[in-house]
Design a protein around this motif. Structure first.
Motif, short mmCIF file in Angstrom:
data_model
loop_
_atom_site.label_atom_id
_atom_site.label_comp_id
_atom_site.label_asym_id
_atom_site.label_seq_id
_atom_site.Cartn_x
_atom_site.Cartn_y
_atom_site.Cartn_z
N ASP B 102 15.44 -50.45 37.39
CA ASP B 102 14.25 -50.85 38.15
C ASP B 102 14.73 -51.83 39.22
O ASP B 102 14.88 -53.03 38.97
CB ASP B 102 13.24 -51.50 37.19
CG ASP B 102 11.96 -51.96 37.88
OD1 ASP B 102 11.96 -52.06 39.13
OD2 ASP B 102 10.97 -52.23 37.17
N ASN B 105 12.38 -54.74 40.14
CA ASN B 105 12.37 -55.81 39.13
C ASN B 105 13.77 -56.39 38.94
O ASN B 105 13.95 -57.34 38.19
CB ASN B 105 11.83 -55.26 37.80
CG ASN B 105 11.42 -56.37 36.84
OD1 ASN B 105 10.75 -57.32 37.25
ND2 ASN B 105 11.83 -56.27 35.58
N MET B 106 14.74 -55.77 39.56
CA MET B 106 16.16 -56.17 39.45
C MET B 106 16.60 -56.20 37.99
O MET B 106 17.15 -57.21 37.51
CB MET B 106 16.39 -57.51 40.15
CG MET B 106 16.02 -57.44 41.64
SD MET B 106 16.90 -58.63 42.70
CE MET B 106 16.32 -60.17 42.05
N GLU B 163 23.01 -65.19 29.79
CA GLU B 163 22.16 -65.45 30.95
C GLU B 163 21.82 -64.17 31.71
O GLU B 163 20.93 -64.18 32.56
CB GLU B 163 22.84 -66.44 31.90
CG GLU B 163 22.72 -67.90 31.48
CD GLU B 163 23.74 -68.32 30.43
OE1 GLU B 163 24.85 -67.74 30.41
OE2 GLU B 163 23.41 -69.20 29.62
N GLY B 183 11.71 -56.66 30.32
CA GLY B 183 12.31 -57.09 31.59
C GLY B 183 11.54 -58.20 32.27
O GLY B 183 11.43 -58.23 33.51
N LEU B 184 11.02 -59.13 31.48
CA LEU B 184 10.27 -60.26 32.05
C LEU B 184 11.21 -61.43 32.29
O LEU B 184 12.07 -61.75 31.48
CB LEU B 184 9.16 -60.70 31.09
CG LEU B 184 8.14 -59.62 30.74
CD1 LEU B 184 7.17 -60.14 29.68
CD2 LEU B 184 7.39 -59.17 31.98
N ARG B 185 11.01 -62.10 33.42
CA ARG B 185 11.80 -63.30 33.71
C ARG B 185 11.18 -64.55 33.10
O ARG B 185 11.82 -65.58 33.00
CB ARG B 185 11.93 -63.48 35.22
CG ARG B 185 12.98 -62.55 35.77
CD ARG B 185 13.10 -62.57 37.26
NE ARG B 185 14.37 -61.98 37.64
CZ ARG B 185 14.69 -60.69 37.48
NH1 ARG B 185 13.82 -59.87 36.96
NH2 ARG B 185 15.88 -60.24 37.84
N ARG B 213 19.70 -58.35 33.72
CA ARG B 213 19.41 -58.82 35.07
C ARG B 213 20.38 -58.19 36.05
O ARG B 213 21.59 -58.19 35.83
CB ARG B 213 19.72 -60.30 35.16
CG ARG B 213 18.61 -61.24 35.03
CD ARG B 213 19.21 -62.65 35.21
NE ARG B 213 18.51 -63.60 34.39
CZ ARG B 213 17.42 -64.26 34.78
NH1 ARG B 213 16.93 -64.07 35.98
NH2 ARG B 213 16.84 -65.11 33.97
#
Lengths: 487, 487
Positions: B102, B105-106, B163, B183-185, B213
């Motif tokens: 994605d 969304n990186m 990370e 995939g939530l930051r 990420r």
């Protein structure tokens, strides 16, 4: 130790002046937004980690539960006592020592009770940047920031509080002290205990100190403001900004027309730019390691490209620091303008960035169907996928009555939509008491089970901030966790 | 289920072709460095998360312990079975699907068995950067990278594997699947389960998939090589590089003269620059979001300033990608040159960056007193405080005899010195079996207790990679953890 002689024991530990009772507890007993008021047995204000540990041991012996508290600026009712009059507030605010600053290691080690802004200042005086920054920075404490994994406006570049922490000192539920304040960037010697305590909202241990990452101060910071035709354009501008600016992109805030209109209504002297002609505005911040001239050239190139691509219709770059502050002030005034407008409904959600335009379109339509005329005050940290998807009652409506009638249904609709889009019902504010009973509807049962297992293992008496994050559940004699009763 | 019918049950789950026994297990039974060889009951190669879960349930019912394995490239003997012939190797290598990428969304979501280099390629083809990079990238798997919190050469800018991970899918000790691949930051909805599994070396669960990420690809990468008079100068150059380049600084590797001399001896065609005239060389890498010309101007300005300050005596900037590769190849050849020279002793330590010069001076002196003439092959990721503080026997000595005689004493001396300087005995390689019995000497008892408590809570049968990271300890009937016996 019994509950009856706990207060004298606490006075022995911290000194009589630092155990508050009765009306002296008032400021500690209600939350920042003044939505709840509890009643504590007392407020204890330890002055050292050893005192915190002794307080925890005394409470454990007396079977008294503990509510750890920093600046008490949380937004999810996680740091105030319940109404029982039996809980002990442990306030960390007296612990305010900067223990060490090591510019060559780019770290500082500080007590939990240090106010965030004071730490930003200490770092700045040493020529470094502590990049955690949020609205409450003038009164929140770093211990609270870490206990709640605070976010803020620079997460895009530097991460949440979690990513800024290299080590912790924590008083455990049994009064032991776990310390890992070495300031190492790499340490693969076992389980990641640090991140387990960060974000656990005081339910697994009391953070008493932390070692924080520092960064070089940027040579220049520039702020820009852009008008965009759609939220699709905003996500496209975000991607373009990442490519053009890379890590120099330190802020990317989106604001809907309705939100800016409220600011214009209540604070016309702020002179909100562009809001009348466009549905969305974005505030961009660049932090440059070279010079202001370089930052400006980069920004101009980015915004020209965006205008050629049709994703930005108008844009300004702040000419000086005062103008930059003014633009940030508009962004930060949306919440105040909402309060000035009257009662309203707030959310703090995240979804994958790629899905934000569809999420907003669908959820907007659902809410308008639910309560026609409501105003969507949608703004937030688009670069993190984090929206403060707030709702203002229809113009002219009885706002208090509207909120009373619709708050629950609107919250459910927003959370269900967030869940469908793979999002989070609490992006940066945490769970506390406020969202505790919502969580089981949106979190996988296996995740909740794991959390209960960890809580039970680390705090078997369940004395640390009980009922926050997780429902408190009685422990059966066989050690298994029973079903909740009467909580 | 009993141990006797476990193999048929496993064949039913994954198919007969994917349960290996006897000699077919050989390549899975010895470690990367060929230092240990175990004997497994069988190797199981599940093809899906559901199969992994079913395998774990079967093993749990049979009381059989599990050794999860990815590319089997670990350096601490953490992914090979013991000699009992009773452990089940669960190899994730068949699970190689890139589930989603994605770019808006990186993020990318991938199976645990994907080889790191193949994921770098997939990201690159999508115009993005997956910045995890390490020596074994051609054969290590992302599941293993996350289980061990791998480091590598770009940690300075992008962090460890930890990370780079936004979400995991994990099979738990009871065979349940915990999934958080959104995939939530930002997601503050409870305890940080993700980071608990990352770095736990397969002892708390089996990672089956991850959401990673991605970053924008840099427009240009440049590499420089500098000669420095001292390690103090190297830490000063690091600080200067942070100020000049900020996040564009993506690599900062230090190499001692002895290490480069070994490379020159065994691989003279690599033409190591500057090593004869200087005690230390540094390899710098800059990743620029603008252009090669901009990167070069930045690098030139940095190195000129450093030369004026007297912290760099000579420097070159690679003219093209081939030259840059050649410089990196020299850095990466130090380990090979050590092997070519003969038996040697390796460490992977970290200390706060500010203390590195004193740590090295003191430890060098201690080791020379312990075994006069030994050669210190000291190199590593200075930007992370991480040194591969290796030892080569004195020139002309019987190397095997020297290692046999001195390895334990030298290791103890290095670890004690690391401990005095507030460092870590395993910066990036982990604990595995190799360092398990060292750990209790250098880790706080309360930290080890917390780790045992968590292990006991999440894997009460202690079937997941037992004896790795933590000593396996019998469980008393009251649920408390007893003292280790006969392990």
């Amino acid at each position: 130790m019994t509950p009856d002689n706990l207060i004298p024991a606490l006075r022995d530990i911290v000194g009589p002046a630092h155990v508050l009772t009765g009306d002296d507890c008032a400021e500690y007993e209600s939350d920042w937004r003044q939505r709840v008021r509890g009643k504590a047995l007392c407020v204890v204000r330890p002055g050292s980690t050893a005192e915190v540990a002794a307080v925890v041991r005394a409470c454990s012996q007396a079977g008294a539960s503990i509510v750890p508290q920093g600046g008490n600026t949380g937004l999810v009712e996680g740091s105030v006592p319940d109404a029982s009059g039996k809980q002990i507030i442990v306030s960390l605010r007296r612990m305010q020592t900067v223990r060490a600053i090591d510019t060559a290691n780019m770290t500082m080690t500080v007590d939990a009770g240090c106010v965030l802004q004071s730490l930003q200042d200490v770092a700045s005086e040493a020529g470094m940047l502590l990049p955690l920054s949020l609205g409450a920075e003038g009164s929140c404490t770093i211990g609270g920031n870490l206990a709640t994994n605070a976010g803020g406006t620079q997460v895009l570049r530097y991460g949440n509080a979690r990513e800024l922490c290299l080590g912790l000192e924590v008083v455990l539920a049994d009064g032991q002290i776990w310390e890992s304040l070495q300031g190492l960037r790499k340490d693969n010697t076992g389980y990641d205990l640090r991140n387990l305590f960060i974000g656990s909202e005081g339910t697994l241990g009391i953070i008493t100190a932390a070692t924080l990452r520092l960064y070089p101060q940027p040579a220049a910071q520039l702020t820009a403001w852009a008008a965009l035709p759609s939220l699709q354009a905003a996500t496209a501008l975000l991607a373009l900004s990442h490519r053009h600016l890379s890590a120099a992109l330190t802020g990317f805030e989106v604001m809907s027309q309705e939100g800016l209109k409220l600011v214009d209504t209540h604070y016309p002297h702020l002179r909100v730019p562009m809001w009348r002609e466009t549905m969305w505005c974005v505030l961009l911040e660049a932090s440059d390691s070279e010079s202001e001239a370089h930052a400006r050239a980069q920004f101009e190139h980015l915004l020209e490209t965006a205008m050629e691509d049709g994703i930005v219709t108008d844009a300004i770059i702040a000419e000086n620091i005062r103008q930059a502050h003014d633009l940030w002030h508009i962004r930060e005034s949306i919440t105040l303008a909402q309060a000035a407008e009257g009662p309203n409904i707030k959310h703090d959600v995240s979804v994958p960035i790629s899905r934000i335009p569809d999420f907003v379109a669908q959820t907007d339509a659902q809410l308008q169907a639910l309560a026609p005329g409501l105003r969507l005050i949608n703004f937030g940290h688009l670069g993190d996928g984090n929206l403060h998807y707030n709702v203002q009652p229809p113009a002219g409506a009885d706002a208090a009555a509207f909120v009373a009638a619709h708050e629950a249904a609107i919250g459910d609709a927003v959370y269900q939509s967030v869940h469908r889009f793979g999002g989070s019902i609490s992006a940066e504010h945490g769970i506390g008491s406020l969202k505790r009973d919502h969580l089981p509807h949106y979190k996988a049962p296996v995740a909740l089970q794991l959390m209960q297992t960890i809580k039970q293992a680390l705090d078997p008496q369940r004395l640390l901030n009980p009922g926050r994050v997780l429902a408190d559940r009685p422990v059966r004699s066989d050690g298994a966790i029973g079903v909740a009763h009467g909580h």
